[in-house]
Design an enzyme around this catalytic site. Structure first.
Site, short mmCIF file in Angstrom:
data_model
loop_
_atom_site.label_atom_id
_atom_site.label_comp_id
_atom_site.label_asym_id
_atom_site.label_seq_id
_atom_site.Cartn_x
_atom_site.Cartn_y
_atom_site.Cartn_z
N GLU A 34 0.83 -1.21 0.00
CA GLU A 34 0.00 0.00 0.00
C GLU A 34 0.86 1.26 0.00
OE1 GLU A 34 -3.01 0.32 -0.65
OE2 GLU A 34 -3.67 -1.75 -0.49
N TYR A 117 -6.49 6.01 4.88
CA TYR A 117 -6.68 5.07 3.78
C TYR A 117 -5.88 3.77 4.01
CZ TYR A 117 -5.54 2.58 -0.36
OH TYR A 117 -5.31 1.55 -1.21
N ASP A 135 -9.60 5.66 -1.21
CA ASP A 135 -8.56 6.32 -2.01
C ASP A 135 -9.19 6.97 -3.25
OD1 ASP A 135 -9.14 4.21 -3.67
OD2 ASP A 135 -7.06 3.61 -4.01
#
Ligand code: SF4
Length: 344
Positions: A34, A117, A135
């Site tokens: 991520e 997020y 996102d």
């Protein structure tokens, strides 16, 4: 709308891409992927991700990684603070959580470099929690599905969708739902160009599609103009038999590309003649200026307008760091803004 997960999950299982970070739900792996994926394309990340984990397979190894090696592993990915924060957070996990990645949203959220997020993605994918990860992809999909012209760059809009999504999460497939929304945004409800509504599992309930207004959504803030900086770069070279050496230095100033290596440079546009005078005034044993290259490097908020002068030297100044071309590729993290001058 309450049926979104029923519509999107079968599509996801059928169409999801085979990506290296989807092979397991290990929090370290999901976290790393991520962070790497922020501001970076999936295709570019794949190779970095595999190489990074091969070198640093555990949170402990990341926490102990020397900075130069870390920067080298990240070289070319950009936004180098992401790597520094990864290491800081790895150290925190070693000291505060006995080396185990925390599972509570608030704990995850408190770690350096992890925002709402990323925390939501880790919570849902690794721990099957209803922790929405909102996102740009997800915001685009939702603003179209709800035909909502709220500005998606505003925190109030993100908060609204986090709350709304919480009620839409299926009990037993939270991680898949998070990834399905992201995947739909990446592959079907695409960021640039016309959304592929004819392939979309949400076409039957998507208000923007039904009302024919997909083209004006999502609404975003106007982008700020980037600042422009002129820069003269000196590629000093010294040939010793078959060995070609380059002079580099470490960027010590805090800020952009801090801690990485660079060619010598000044932040002004010098013509070739002025550049040679400047170099000689510095006491560098310059011989000839043999090549000139212009290049523009674009960062998020600034642009460097660079002119590089390739200058051969009669001898190596002792107080400068001279490295072989092979060492430059193997040992020193030279960001793309400067690496381009080696590869031309
Ligand atoms: S129907 Fe079209 S606009 Fe709506 S979510 Fe699907 S791809 Fe996006």
């Amino acid at each position: 709308m309450s049926r979104i997960s029923e519509l999107i999950l079968p599509w996801f299982y059928e169409n999801k891409r085979d990506l290296p970070w989807r092979k397991d739900k290990e929090p370290y792996h999901v976290w790393l992927s991520e962070i790497m994926l922020q501001q970076t394309r999936v295709e570019a990340v794949k190779e970095y991700y595999v190489r990074f984990l091969k070198e640093l397979p555990t949170i402990k190894s990341l926490s102990e990684c020397p900075d130069d090696k870390l920067m080298k592993l990240w070289e070319g990915l950009g936004y180098y603070n992401r790597a520094r924060n990864l290491k800081l957070t790895a150290a925190t996990i070693m000291t505060d959580y006995h080396g185990e990645f925390p599972s509570e949203l608030e704990q995850i959220r408190s770690l350096k470099g992890i925002g709402s997020y990323t925390a939501g993605a880790i919570g849902s994918i690794c721990y099957n929690k209803k922790t929405p990860a909102v996102d740009g992809n997800v915001l685009r999909v939702l603003s179209r599905v709800y035909c909502d012209d709220s500005n998606i760059d505003l925190e109030t809009t993100k908060k609204k969708y986090r709350e709304l999504l919480y009620d839409l999460y299926p009990e037993d497939a939270c991680g898949d739902f998070t990834q399905a929304l992201m995947e739909l945004g990446a592959l079907v409800c695409i960021p640039n160009g016309i959304p592929k509504c004819e392939e979309c599992p949400l076409a039957g309930c998507c208000q923007a599609h039904l009302q024919g207004c997909t083209h004006r959504l999502p609404v975003r803030s106007e982008k700020k103009q980037r600042t422009k900086t002129d820069m003269t770069v000196f590629v000093f070279m010294y040939q010793d038999g078959e060995d070609l050496y380059y002079a580099i230095r470490k960027r010590t100033k805090k800020g952009l590309l801090h801690g990485l290596y660079e060619f010598y440079n000044v932040q002004e546009a010098l013509c070739a003649e002025a550049a040679m005078e400047y170099v000689k005034a510095l006491g560098i044993h310059a011989d000839n200026l043999i090549k000139e290259i212009k290049y523009k490097h674009i960062f998020t908020h600034t642009e460097w307008h660079m002119t590089a002068y390739y200058i051969t030297c009669k001898q190596k100044n002792e107080d400068m760091l001279w490295v072989l071309a092979s060492e430059l590729s193997g040992d020193y993290a030279l960001p793309t803004a400067f690496r381009v001058f080696v590869e031309v």
